[in-house]
Design a protein around this motif. Sequence first.
Motif, PDB file in Angstrom:
ATOM      1  N   UNK A   2       0.831  -1.188   0.000  1.00 25.47           N
ATOM      2  CA  UNK A   2       0.000   0.000   0.000  1.00 25.47           C
ATOM      3  C   UNK A   2       0.871   1.244   0.000  1.00 25.47           C
ATOM      4  N   UNK A   3       1.830   1.209   0.894  1.00 27.61           N
ATOM      5  CA  UNK A   3       2.674   2.388   1.027  1.00 27.61           C
ATOM      6  C   UNK A   3       3.524   2.580  -0.215  1.00 27.61           C
ATOM      7  N   UNK A   5       2.865   1.722  -3.200  1.00 29.90           N
ATOM      8  CA  UNK A   5       2.067   2.227  -4.311  1.00 29.90           C
ATOM      9  C   UNK A   5       1.892   3.731  -4.186  1.00 29.90           C
ATOM     10  N   UNK A  86     -12.953 -11.234  -0.866  1.00 27.72           N
ATOM     11  CA  UNK A  86     -11.595 -11.217  -1.382  1.00 27.72           C
ATOM     12  C   UNK A  86     -11.564 -10.674  -2.806  1.00 27.72           C
ATOM     13  N   UNK A  89     -11.890  -6.975  -2.843  1.00 30.71           N
ATOM     14  CA  UNK A  89     -10.617  -6.345  -2.491  1.00 30.71           C
ATOM     15  C   UNK A  89      -9.671  -6.393  -3.691  1.00 30.71           C
ATOM     16  N   UNK A  93      -7.770  -3.475  -5.866  1.00 26.37           N
ATOM     17  CA  UNK A  93      -6.316  -3.470  -6.047  1.00 26.37           C
ATOM     18  C   UNK A  93      -5.951  -3.317  -7.512  1.00 26.37           C
ATOM     19  N   UNK A 119       1.086  -9.098  -2.645  1.00 24.22           N
ATOM     20  CA  UNK A 119       1.795  -8.887  -1.393  1.00 24.22           C
ATOM     21  C   UNK A 119       1.003  -9.529  -0.272  1.00 24.22           C
ATOM     22  N   UNK A 120       1.662  -9.661   0.855  1.00 25.50           N
ATOM     23  CA  UNK A 120       0.989 -10.273   1.999  1.00 25.50           C
ATOM     24  C   UNK A 120       0.097  -9.239   2.671  1.00 25.50           C
ATOM     25  N   UNK A 121      -1.121  -9.681   2.945  1.00 26.00           N
ATOM     26  CA  UNK A 121      -2.068  -8.771   3.602  1.00 26.00           C
ATOM     27  C   UNK A 121      -1.594  -8.498   5.022  1.00 26.00           C
ATOM     28  N   UNK A 122      -1.694  -7.260   5.424  1.00 23.49           N
ATOM     29  CA  UNK A 122      -1.252  -6.880   6.777  1.00 23.49           C
ATOM     30  C   UNK A 122      -1.945  -7.715   7.841  1.00 23.49           C
ATOM     31  N   UNK A 123      -1.151  -8.242   8.752  1.00 25.65           N
ATOM     32  CA  UNK A 123      -1.734  -8.947   9.895  1.00 25.65           C
ATOM     33  C   UNK A 123      -2.356 -10.270   9.548  1.00 25.65           C
ATOM     34  N   UNK A 126      -1.933 -14.256   4.537  1.00 33.34           N
ATOM     35  CA  UNK A 126      -2.618 -14.470   3.279  1.00 33.34           C
ATOM     36  C   UNK A 126      -2.060 -13.517   2.234  1.00 33.34           C
ATOM     37  N   UNK A 128      -2.467 -11.370  -1.339  1.00 26.28           N
ATOM     38  CA  UNK A 128      -3.565 -10.729  -2.061  1.00 26.28           C
ATOM     39  C   UNK A 128      -3.986 -11.590  -3.248  1.00 26.28           C
TER      40      UNK A 128
END
Lengths: 383, 709
Positions: A2-3, A5, A86, A89, A93, A119-123, A126, A128
């Motif tokens: 996210x950051x 991007x 999903x 989401x 993206x 990328x790996x979803x925060x927390x 999993x 994306x």
Amino acid sequence: MAKKARRQVAASNGAKPKLTKADVKTLQSIRAMADGVVKMAERSRAPHLEVPSRALSNVKYNKSKKFIEMGNGTNKRELFNLSQAKSYMQTMLVGSGCKQLIEQNKTTSIRGMYYLLKHTIDGAKEETFDSQGDCDPIIEDLEVTLDSLREELHLYASNRGNMMGDLTLVDSGVELNCARVGRNGYSIPSIVEPNVLDFVAHNCKFILHVEKDTVFTRFVEDEFWKKHKCLLTHGSGQPPRGVRRMLNRLHSELKLPIYCLLDNDPWGYYIYSVIKQGSINLAYESKRMAIPDAKFMGLRSIDFERCDLSPSVTIKLSDTDVKRANQIRKYPWFENKKPWQKEIDTMLKNGFKLEVEALISKDISYVTEEYVPARLAERDFLD
Amino acid sequence: MATRSTKTRNSTPRANDEVEASENGAESKNGASRNGTPKRKAVTAESMAASQRDISVSEFFAKNRHLLGFDNPRKALLTTVKEAVDNSLDACEEASILPEIWVHIESTGNNRYKIGIQDNGPGIMKKQIPLIFGKLLYGSKFHRLRMSRGQQGIGISAAGMYGMLTTGKPVKIISKISIRKPSHYYELQIDTKKNRPEILNGKGDGEDIPPGEKGHNYLEKHEIEWVTHYDAPDGEKADEVRSGTRVTIELEGRFHRGRGSVDDYLEQTAIANPHVTLHYLDPEGNKKTYPRSTDKLPVEPKEIKPHPYGVELGRLVSMLKESQATTLSAFLTTSFSRVTNAVARRICEEAKLSTRASTTRIGRQQADALYQAIQNTKISNPSTDCISPIGEECLLKGLYTVVPGEFFVAATRPPSVYRGNPFQIEVALAFGAANEAKKVTREALVQLLNESDARTLRQFIVTTFDGLGPDAADRILKVAEMGTRLSPGKLKAKDIDRLHDAMRNVNLSEGQSMQVLRYANRVPLQFQPAGCAITQAVINTNWRPYGLSQSRGSLPSGPVTIMVHMASVWVPFTSESKEAVASYPEIQKELRLAFQTIGRKLGMYLNRRKKVKQEGERRNVFLRYLGEVATAVSDINEVDRDGLYDQLLKVAQRKTAEADAKFDKRGRRVEKDTDFGDNVIIVEQESPDLKADDDSGESIPVKSQRTFL
């Protein structure tokens, strides 16, 4: 991600590349989608998207235009639905990824897009997207949702399919002749829209589309295109969009008839059907891609007897083959064509399928020197 | 194996002194002329007869000590403690005294330990002391039908004999029957040849210790161990121990911790006997007290007469001989329980005997007919007030205080009968218990490693920790990156660190198998789990429908501890060492039914737990994706990401709450919870993964029954 991007977007703001009209339009529709989410959230509503359905149930065979059209049916894709959360989401993206591409005036393959967004979803443990197979349908969904073509999203599929013959064209400003680009011929790019690719001159009477490169190579080696003044194409099985768009443009702009030489099995039938009527999955592209006048040259299920083939070159129909054949038979664009019903019936009665390569058992050049010339002479095609 | 007869009036010393040696002086017809190898000296019946003689019980058991649980030094130590504690508890309960027991184990070097066990029971009459502690098969409990821990009257004297054999030290007994009367002190040895006690001190007559202060000084002077006063809170005057018995045995043994240790035994005893206070002093000087959690003594079990169904033909014949009743009818009604005149008449009719037939004139054949008649007559089950179960509440309490977990359930079956002996099955189950391997401290681990006699590390883990199978051991060792075949004694400090870390971190609940705590008449059974009817019944019960995984022919797996208590007037042990319960179909059936009862409740709980967990996970799905969506949207239209996230989160919560509430027909919310019935403890768990994810501070209620879709 996210950051990352966001940082890139910020960086690109500095030196703003010039956007085309189409880009501006696409950007607007992506932004409209995002604004929709914000509006819904502000009103405490559960956000959702209306995604036009790409299933068989939502396509119609247009009898007068003779190709498949997409219906008005849409699927609701909701954020607060377990089975859709999903993909909702993921759609967002892909939207943000495309926005990034357009703003930077870059293009990438759909595989590139997959890596850009993966990328790996925060927390969570999993990803994306688990595989490219996860990402591709989402891109198609976005195309239909935004009513934008893939190239307008600055995406392209990987190249597949070649072309050989006396055709001169300009590809991104480079003029070339498709007969003088080596043994493999001209590799058909995935985007062949008029502004990128234009035809200059040709000396062809028709187009012969074959299924795979083995057969293609045979025709090239035997200089079939020279003898019969034709353009040879192949699409490595189910032709990608680039090849189909190319065939469509060649047919409509240069008025070249198209004959297809495909395997005699349900998959061969469907390849022909896709070229002719468009595919169910990409029904919204039919008007740009379908070639209702395309003809099916072979192989026919009667060829086993007509060409006196040895039983050892036949392949037994599997259960899936039979199932698929029965599905295809019931498609509206096959249903009312007696020759096709007979063709499929014969194949099912034979209980085997035939690949074009089977003709090699007669003679290596049997297909180029006897089979195709004979069909052309008889004008014996399935329509 | 209680040998300790207490002051029960009807206990008369009449145990057989000797086991009859088989067929004394049996003749062999042609023993003289045997043409074997020419050199061999012919043995004649006469010469054989010279070496044929009586074998005393004590000799027999001295040679076959494994039958009594003295097969190895480790077990010998535990068995000794166990026998003494069991006797003490029996004595106290019989005398209606709340038991307080002191267990002192002291190392005297050279693998020798001095074990002293004292109780506050009624004490023993002076005359009986030597017989009880110095003679095998002498006791009060063998001939009656009543629930008690001890049975045969072998245990404590065998322990004394073992001590004597291994260290040569006598058994020391001090007993006090009243605060005003003198206590008696004996040092005893067993004459194994004659199965007879030998008194060593006081010129063969023991010593008398005067009561009161004088006696305390005497004890001190002669270094006789005796706890004179109860523990009292600081400043208060301690009460004097008014009566009791203390037995001190020195023996060769091995003290260890872990499975099958004294620590384990005492802890398990505390679970099943919430009315007992135990003081424990281990060889390292650590003191531990298990205080009683209830002041109520268990209901005193009544003594019953044998039930006709449980009597075999031989026994019937001897009972007929011994009976003082003159008529058959009188014999039947007085010697057996549940035989009324009407029943006696029916039996006699069936056997075609007169009700007034004389008992002395009943021959073999008539006895046989009588026996068959008994089997064919319907006789009601024996009364069950001769057994006193622990009770569901106490079971739960005991298990809950000792075993950690999130779900506890207990069930007591109604009494049933096997071979005419009433018995009752009780079970309690704890789910979610962290394995003790997870809790072990590094120091304890070092100690365990040093004490272990396992040859490989894998074996060490499997044998030391309950509920850890080979699977779990392999997983631990894999994480620790150590070979399974390393020797436990040769680990370096670094290796121990790694092993310790691995044991704490590996998720053991998967490879963990059910831990089965077996009890018979409130006594924990610690050995021979495989041969025990209880373990077999656990294995033969299908636990899969109740949410546990179980492979064929093995214990179910999962973080489960199950406690099984069989209470009976006569627990059918497979051997004198009382390590395993024999498998009678009636017992198996009762066990199975009990397991099914608690299994159902466990299944309900696990189902609920699974559902809650799944819902938590589902909800997390949204929470996870919300962040991604907010980021993507703000990337596209540059709205404030966190603001959007919060808004979306609120929508999510509202949606969730709506869907969570169940509505009844009139649209009102109903809270529906699963009904578990009585005697269940549920420790509500917080859902950890939800908590980790929800950083907004407002959490979505965990105790929900369904999610939205």
